[in-house]
Scaffold this motif. Structure first.
Motif, PDB file in Angstrom:
ATOM      1  N   ALA A   1      26.866  37.852  38.746  1.00 44.28           N
ATOM      2  CA  ALA A   1      27.517  38.243  37.501  1.00 44.28           C
ATOM      3  C   ALA A   1      28.899  37.596  37.529  1.00 44.28           C
ATOM      4  O   ALA A   1      29.649  37.768  38.488  1.00 44.28           O
ATOM      5  CB  ALA A   1      27.632  39.755  37.393  1.00 44.28           C
ATOM      6  N   LEU A   2      29.203  36.834  36.502  1.00 46.37           N
ATOM      7  CA  LEU A   2      30.496  36.158  36.405  1.00 46.37           C
ATOM      8  C   LEU A   2      31.366  36.848  35.371  1.00 46.37           C
ATOM      9  O   LEU A   2      30.871  37.517  34.471  1.00 46.37           O
ATOM     10  CB  LEU A   2      30.300  34.694  35.988  1.00 46.37           C
ATOM     11  CG  LEU A   2      29.353  33.834  36.801  1.00 46.37           C
ATOM     12  CD1 LEU A   2      29.366  32.400  36.261  1.00 46.37           C
ATOM     13  CD2 LEU A   2      29.673  33.869  38.271  1.00 46.37           C
ATOM     14  N   VAL A   3      32.677  36.651  35.514  1.00 48.82           N
ATOM     15  CA  VAL A   3      33.633  37.153  34.528  1.00 48.82           C
ATOM     16  C   VAL A   3      34.689  36.072  34.330  1.00 48.82           C
ATOM     17  O   VAL A   3      35.014  35.321  35.259  1.00 48.82           O
ATOM     18  CB  VAL A   3      34.264  38.492  34.969  1.00 48.82           C
ATOM     19  CG1 VAL A   3      35.110  38.360  36.217  1.00 48.82           C
ATOM     20  CG2 VAL A   3      35.055  39.136  33.838  1.00 48.82           C
ATOM     21  N   ASN A   4      35.216  35.979  33.106  1.00 53.08           N
ATOM     22  CA  ASN A   4      36.294  35.018  32.856  1.00 53.08           C
ATOM     23  C   ASN A   4      37.599  35.761  32.597  1.00 53.08           C
ATOM     24  O   ASN A   4      37.637  36.997  32.619  1.00 53.08           O
ATOM     25  CB  ASN A   4      35.934  34.045  31.725  1.00 53.08           C
ATOM     26  CG  ASN A   4      35.814  34.715  30.372  1.00 53.08           C
ATOM     27  OD1 ASN A   4      36.255  35.840  30.154  1.00 53.08           O
ATOM     28  ND2 ASN A   4      35.198  34.026  29.425  1.00 53.08           N
ATOM     29  N   ASP A   5      38.662  35.026  32.355  1.00 49.17           N
ATOM     30  CA  ASP A   5      39.981  35.640  32.143  1.00 49.17           C
ATOM     31  C   ASP A   5      40.058  36.468  30.876  1.00 49.17           C
ATOM     32  O   ASP A   5      40.965  37.277  30.711  1.00 49.17           O
ATOM     33  CB  ASP A   5      41.068  34.566  32.114  1.00 49.17           C
ATOM     34  CG  ASP A   5      41.287  33.935  33.476  1.00 49.17           C
ATOM     35  OD1 ASP A   5      40.906  34.554  34.495  1.00 49.17           O
ATOM     36  OD2 ASP A   5      41.834  32.817  33.536  1.00 49.17           O
ATOM     37  N   GLU A   6      39.113  36.285  29.962  1.00 54.22           N
ATOM     38  CA  GLU A   6      39.063  37.067  28.728  1.00 54.22           C
ATOM     39  C   GLU A   6      38.287  38.373  28.915  1.00 54.22           C
ATOM     40  O   GLU A   6      38.114  39.130  27.962  1.00 54.22           O
ATOM     41  CB  GLU A   6      38.422  36.243  27.612  1.00 54.22           C
ATOM     42  CG  GLU A   6      39.274  35.061  27.180  1.00 54.22           C
ATOM     43  CD  GLU A   6      40.559  35.503  26.498  1.00 54.22           C
ATOM     44  OE1 GLU A   6      40.546  36.510  25.769  1.00 54.22           O
ATOM     45  OE2 GLU A   6      41.583  34.838  26.697  1.00 54.22           O
ATOM     46  N   GLY A   7      37.770  38.596  30.120  1.00 55.17           N
ATOM     47  CA  GLY A   7      37.022  39.819  30.381  1.00 55.17           C
ATOM     48  C   GLY A   7      35.581  39.767  29.904  1.00 55.17           C
ATOM     49  O   GLY A   7      34.927  40.793  29.793  1.00 55.17           O
ATOM     50  N   ARG A   8      35.086  38.565  29.634  1.00 59.35           N
ATOM     51  CA  ARG A   8      33.689  38.405  29.215  1.00 59.35           C
ATOM     52  C   ARG A   8      32.829  38.174  30.446  1.00 59.35           C
ATOM     53  O   ARG A   8      33.241  37.505  31.385  1.00 59.35           O
ATOM     54  CB  ARG A   8      33.548  37.248  28.241  1.00 59.35           C
ATOM     55  CG  ARG A   8      34.246  37.544  26.937  1.00 59.35           C
ATOM     56  CD  ARG A   8      34.096  36.397  25.971  1.00 59.35           C
ATOM     57  NE  ARG A   8      34.819  36.685  24.762  1.00 59.35           N
ATOM     58  CZ  ARG A   8      34.241  36.886  23.591  1.00 59.35           C
ATOM     59  NH1 ARG A   8      32.951  36.819  23.477  1.00 59.35           N
ATOM     60  NH2 ARG A   8      34.964  37.147  22.536  1.00 59.35           N
TER      61      ARG A   8
END
Length: 63
Positions: A14-21
């Motif tokens: 599970a990945l997450v980006n700096d936008e919280g997506r």
């Protein structure tokens, strides 16, 4: 051709980006720029459960 995001038997992260997506990602593929691993390699089901549990706010952080 088989879609690598639909193979039940392989491991995912599970990945997450700096936008919280969040995103489901095949564990054998390189993590794309701007994303980081939030939940290490596990079953597809476990990663989807993690994403569902963590991603409660669908709006990006910058909004």
């Amino acid at each position: 051709m088989i879609n690598p995001f639909d193979v039940e038997s392989q491991k995912y992260s599970a990945l997450v980006n700096d936008e919280g997506r969040y995103s489901l990602w095949p564990a054998h593929m390189n993590v794309p720029a701007g994303w980081r691993v939030a939940h290490a390699a596990d079953t597809r089901e476990a990663c989807l459960e993690y994403i569902e549990w963590r991603w409660v706010e669908m709006q990006p952080v910058s909004r």
